[in-house]
Scaffold this active site. Sequence first.
Site, short mmCIF file in Angstrom:
data_model
loop_
_atom_site.label_atom_id
_atom_site.label_comp_id
_atom_site.label_asym_id
_atom_site.label_seq_id
_atom_site.Cartn_x
_atom_site.Cartn_y
_atom_site.Cartn_z
CG ASP A 8 14.01 22.67 3.76
OD1 ASP A 8 12.87 22.22 3.96
OD2 ASP A 8 14.26 23.64 3.02
CE LYS A 28 11.33 26.65 2.45
NZ LYS A 28 10.40 25.72 1.76
NE ARG A 69 13.21 20.70 -5.50
CZ ARG A 69 12.70 21.91 -5.43
NH1 ARG A 69 12.91 22.79 -6.39
NH2 ARG A 69 11.96 22.25 -4.40
NE ARG A 87 2.81 26.99 2.89
CZ ARG A 87 3.66 26.98 3.91
NH1 ARG A 87 4.80 27.59 3.84
NH2 ARG A 87 3.36 26.32 5.01
CG ASP A 130 18.59 21.98 2.12
OD1 ASP A 130 18.18 22.03 3.30
OD2 ASP A 130 18.10 22.66 1.20
CB CYS A 166 19.57 25.77 -14.01
SG CYS A 166 18.52 24.98 -12.77
CB CYS A 178 23.90 26.59 -7.86
SG CYS A 178 22.91 27.87 -8.63
CB CYS A 223 21.80 22.65 -7.00
SG CYS A 223 20.06 22.35 -7.36
NE ARG A 270 9.35 20.05 1.75
CZ ARG A 270 10.23 20.93 2.20
NH1 ARG A 270 10.48 21.03 3.48
NH2 ARG A 270 10.86 21.71 1.36
CE1 TYR A 271 5.91 23.41 5.51
CE2 TYR A 271 6.43 23.76 3.20
CZ TYR A 271 6.83 23.69 4.51
OH TYR A 271 8.15 23.89 4.85
C1 LIG Z 1 9.88 25.84 0.59
C2 LIG Z 1 8.75 25.05 0.15
C3 LIG Z 1 7.46 25.57 0.20
C4 LIG Z 1 7.17 26.98 0.63
O1 LIG Z 1 7.32 27.20 1.99
P1 LIG Z 1 7.24 28.72 2.52
O2 LIG Z 1 7.39 28.59 3.98
O3 LIG Z 1 5.90 29.24 2.11
O4 LIG Z 1 8.33 29.47 1.84
C5 LIG Z 1 6.43 24.76 -0.21
N1 LIG Z 1 6.63 23.50 -0.64
C6 LIG Z 1 7.85 22.97 -0.69
C7 LIG Z 1 8.00 21.57 -1.16
C8 LIG Z 1 8.97 23.73 -0.32
O5 LIG Z 1 10.20 23.19 -0.41
S1 SF4 Z 2 19.98 26.19 -7.00
FE1 SF4 Z 2 19.73 24.41 -8.36
S2 SF4 Z 2 17.69 24.68 -9.26
FE2 SF4 Z 2 18.30 26.69 -8.41
S3 SF4 Z 2 19.26 27.78 -10.13
FE3 SF4 Z 2 20.90 26.76 -8.99
S4 SF4 Z 2 21.17 24.79 -10.03
FE4 SF4 Z 2 19.20 25.59 -10.69
#
Ligand SMILES: *Cc1c(COP(=O)(O)O)cnc(C)c1O
Ligand code: SF4
Length: 328
Positions: free
Chosen positions: A289, A296, A95, A77, A252, A86, A90, A93, A73-74
């Site tokens: 997000d 973010k 994802r 990074r 989210d 996991c 959670c 979550c 996304r960046y």
């Molecule tokens: C959160 C995230 C990051 C890291 O972002 P930071 O601002 O460095 O914490 C990088 N890639 C993805 C896809 C993310 O969700």
């Molecule tokens: S937030 Fe989602 S990915 Fe993270 S530990 Fe919990 S269940 Fe696993």
Amino acid sequence: MKMLENETELIRSGIKPPFKITPHWESLLNGRLDDPLRIQVVPSLQEKLRDKAERDDPLGELSHSPLPRLIRRYRDRALVVATGRCALYCRHCFRRRISGDSDISRDQIQNIAQWLGANRDVMELIISGGDPLMLPHKALLYLMDECRRFRPDIVLRLATRIPIVDPARISRRFIAALGRRRPLWMLIQTNHPRELSAASLRFFGQIQRCGIPMLNQSVLLKGVNDDVNILEKLCRDLVAAGVKPLYLFQGDLAEGTAHFRLPLEEARQLVDNLRSRLGGLAMPNFAVDLPDGGGKVPLAPNHILSDDEHGWLLRTPDGVEGYYPKEG
Ligand SMILES: *Cc1c(COP(=O)(O)O)cnc(C)c1O
Ligand code: SF4
């Protein structure tokens, strides 16, 4: 642990993420139905409710994926989804669409290693999931080493909840192996001060003695930590344990998580209150997000009250006003 009938029914019906808890987490529960630790892991009927703003892929990660299991996304990074598994799931979550999915394959790791070699503007790789510490330890070290093959300079960030939910899972030998793979940061998720058990604190000490700095992210969750005293204690306890609170996230828009979310305006007031109590070390960045993958957005207050030709009128988070002059 005592379960309600409708909870047992939900679990039997195959709800996603599946119900899963660790004996360690279970040992931290206080026996109440509204225990902030219980409601993070036990499915609720409210997950059946759908808000029209919610999505299956709330951060638009699928459209920012140059390779399977890689999200970018960046510019600088990227994030690798090492597994969908996991230690516990959670209920909040974001994802959850991948919860329980298989581990990354050797071929996928090779492809990501090649990609990193060809994309030299990526300076940091976040190893996430699911929980990457669920991988067999050899497989996780292989992933780290392969990603450094063409990019020995890359910074790694391991995002995991294992130190909180199952600290005994990780051996000293494995921690030492991580210590040989710096620059490496460990980012954990803690949402309530009672999650910081004696076993977790011992684990943090071992990680830190290997030279791995630790960061925390929290999710703002109704019924768990939507209280300024709880958030303050969480942040102070983290700092006392040598863990820097990095993020506090607005929930989210993942499907079936509406009951955990605070309205953004309420969340902002809570966070402003927290900011008036904590210094820079203990105060996390409050962020949301953007849906569909924009990234973010830190929601910081504006501390500039006004400005004129001579300078700016500023106000500190705890209310002190002062004048900062323009030069020249
Ligand atoms: C959160 C995230 C990051 C890291 O972002 P930071 O601002 O460095 O914490 C990088 N890639 C993805 C896809 C993310 O969700
Ligand atoms: S937030 Fe989602 S990915 Fe993270 S530990 Fe919990 S269940 Fe696993």
